[in-house]
Write an enzyme that holds these catalytic residues in place. Structure first.
Site, short mmCIF file in Angstrom:
data_model
loop_
_atom_site.label_atom_id
_atom_site.label_comp_id
_atom_site.label_asym_id
_atom_site.label_seq_id
_atom_site.Cartn_x
_atom_site.Cartn_y
_atom_site.Cartn_z
N TRP A 322 0.83 -1.21 0.00
CA TRP A 322 0.00 0.00 0.00
C TRP A 322 0.86 1.25 0.00
O TRP A 322 0.53 2.25 -0.64
CB TRP A 322 -0.91 -0.01 1.23
CG TRP A 322 -1.75 1.25 1.35
CD1 TRP A 322 -2.96 1.48 0.78
CD2 TRP A 322 -1.44 2.42 2.11
NE1 TRP A 322 -3.42 2.73 1.13
CE2 TRP A 322 -2.51 3.33 1.94
CE3 TRP A 322 -0.36 2.80 2.91
CZ2 TRP A 322 -2.52 4.59 2.55
CZ3 TRP A 322 -0.37 4.05 3.51
CH2 TRP A 322 -1.45 4.92 3.33
N HIS A 323 2.00 1.20 0.69
CA HIS A 323 2.85 2.38 0.78
C HIS A 323 3.54 2.70 -0.53
O HIS A 323 3.94 3.85 -0.75
CB HIS A 323 3.90 2.18 1.88
CG HIS A 323 3.36 2.40 3.26
ND1 HIS A 323 2.77 1.39 4.00
CD2 HIS A 323 3.31 3.50 4.03
CE1 HIS A 323 2.39 1.88 5.17
NE2 HIS A 323 2.70 3.16 5.22
N GLY A 324 3.72 1.73 -1.39
CA GLY A 324 4.37 2.03 -2.66
C GLY A 324 4.56 0.80 -3.52
O GLY A 324 4.66 -0.32 -3.02
#
Length: 466
Positions: A322-324
């Site tokens: 989700w963060h990248g």
């Protein structure tokens, strides 16, 4: 446009005056908020506003179908969730998976050429996707009735939280939009305190730490000693905390001034005694969202010890992704998953909180250093850079360290940081003792001092990239 820029500050003051000039009509206030939110998104690209509006229409349609279908509500929910995930995957992860899949085809000597398409990542897409998921699930559980379309559009686009969170739950935030009685400014002293803390954290302290320690050390890790490299990790851990918690303070203060409450997102995470406690203190809106919408639906801890650990690692891998869209973020999530599994195994065979009960200080030190180690993969854009840093940590014992700087960073974490537990409440109390006539002068002096000390340039919100 940065929320810390003078231009945004002036625009917010004008909007604030116009907004409260219509205090008798929450509907007009909602309309002003909706227009302002779409203008903020559109300031990055008008296509981002268009994508957000189309997405809002589609998700709203699914919510209507879920509410109207007695026997097929679950099917409509699954379909709506699939659309949300596909939309996020298309815009945020298409290029990453295309590259990885192409490498896999090349490895198998398959003559398959995937199309190279440049896809711009819409600002805030991760956050409004999670907002929409909470809305659809709440409709399915009958926690909410179907919202009015424009209320729902404001829920997804609310400009204080669309750029970098926190993640709002539909059942908590939509009732704040759909109000009949006039709103009022909530806790003005707290709101202004949070705005001041945000400027200090992000603009001043975070910028100084980044310029003096993070950027130089991470740029050339092979030239620094082991102690300096540890300081670099410590400094980045402090910077990302100051940056993200500072952003949360900023938007929470803005929301309070507009009559809204946002969820608490940080609670002194570096005082945590284990990883489980860390994730109950860090980015709370995300960790609780992953718990409620991923970990528990997977089975949580209800299907045996081994299945629980599988659910833990899956949840943390998804958190990393989700963060990248990068292997480094997957490794970061995997490290937290493995650490959490190790903690669960220790609780099972040694007793719950075995280390913490014997030495809270050792437990905190272990947790702190493990979290700092994982931040290495979060910062580095590729795995090779992270490996260079790890190699330097193992080999650079003969390089003379900078003891003064190391002492400064370490002192902050181990002595100053624990003393900040009640600082916000203490600062609010001091503000209430100052005459309202002199209060603006106090704010102006603090802001002037921060700008004078802070490094030049406009700081970036790290989590705005996710």
């Amino acid at each position: 446009m940065s929320y810390l820029s003078i231009e945004f500050g002036l625009l917010f003051i004008v909007f604030f005056a116009l907004y409260w000039g219509c205090y008798r009509s929450p509907k007009i206030q909602n309309s002003l908020l909706l227009v302002a939110s779409y203008l903020v998104v559109g300031s990055y690209s008008w296509q981002f506003s268009l994508i957000l509006f189309i997405y809002t229409c589609v998700i709203y349609l699914f919510s209507v179908m879920i509410a109207a279908s007695e026997h097929h509500a679950k099917r409509w929910l699954v379909l709506g969730l699939c659309v949300s995930i596909i939309n996020l995957a298309l815009f945020k992860y298409f290029d990453f998976f295309r590259y990885e899949l192409q490498e896999f085809f090349n490895l198998l000597n398959l003559s398959v050429l995937l199309p190279a398409i440049t896809v711009l990542i819409p600002i805030g897409i991760s956050f409004y996707t999670f907002h929409s998921v909470s809305y659809l699930v709440s409709i399915k559980k009958k926690e909410l009735a179907v919202a009015k379309f424009w209320d729902f559009a404001l829920f997804l686009s609310f400009f204080p939280s669309i750029i970098a969170g926190p993640i709002n739950r539909a059942k908590d935030f939509l009732p704040q939009i759909n109000v009949a009685q006039p709103r009022e400014i909530l806790e003005p002293f707290r709101a202004f305190t949070l705005l001041i803390l945000a400027v200090i954290k992000v603009y001043c302290l975070g910028g100084l730490i980044s310029d003096h320690w993070v950027k130089p050390i991470f740029a050339n890790p092979l030239e620094f000693s082991v102690i300096d490299l540890l300081v670099g990790l410590y400094a980045y851990a402090i910077q990302i905390y100051l940056n993200f918690s500072g952003y949360t303070d900023l938007v929470t203060g803005m929301a309070l001034l507009l009559g809204f409450r946002l969820p608490i997102n940080f609670n002194l995470p570096y005082l945590a005694l284990n990883l489980r406690e860390f994730w109950s203190r860090w980015h709370i809106s995300l960790s609780s969202w992953i718990r409620d919408y991923i970990y528990i639906p997977l089975g949580g801890n209800r299907r045996g010890f081994i299945r629980t650990q599988i659910n833990v690692i899956l949840a943390m891998l998804l958190s990393g992704l989700w963060h990248g869209a990068g292997l480094n973020f997957i490794i970061w999530g995997a490290c937290h998953g493995i650490g959490s599994i190790a903690l669960n195994i220790g609780d099972r065979y040694l007793g719950k909180n075995w280390v913490t009960l014997r030495s809270p200080m050792v437990a905190r030190l272990l947790t702190w250093h493990y979290v700092c180690f994982t931040w290495l993969f979060f910062y580095c854009e590729n795995v090779s850079d992270a490996l260079d840093y790890l190699v330097a940590l193992v080999h650079n014992f003969l390089i003379e360290p900078q003891y003064a700087e190391a002492f400064g960073v370490i002192s902050f974490i181990y002595f100053i940081y624990p003393m900040c537990k009640n600082f916000t409440e203490w600062f609010i109390m001091q503000l209430t003792k100052i005459s309202l006539v002199f209060l603006p002068l106090v704010f102006i002096f603090i802001l002037w001092l921060v700008i004078y000390i802070a490094p030049s340039g406009m700081p970036n919100f790290i989590y705005a990239n996710f």
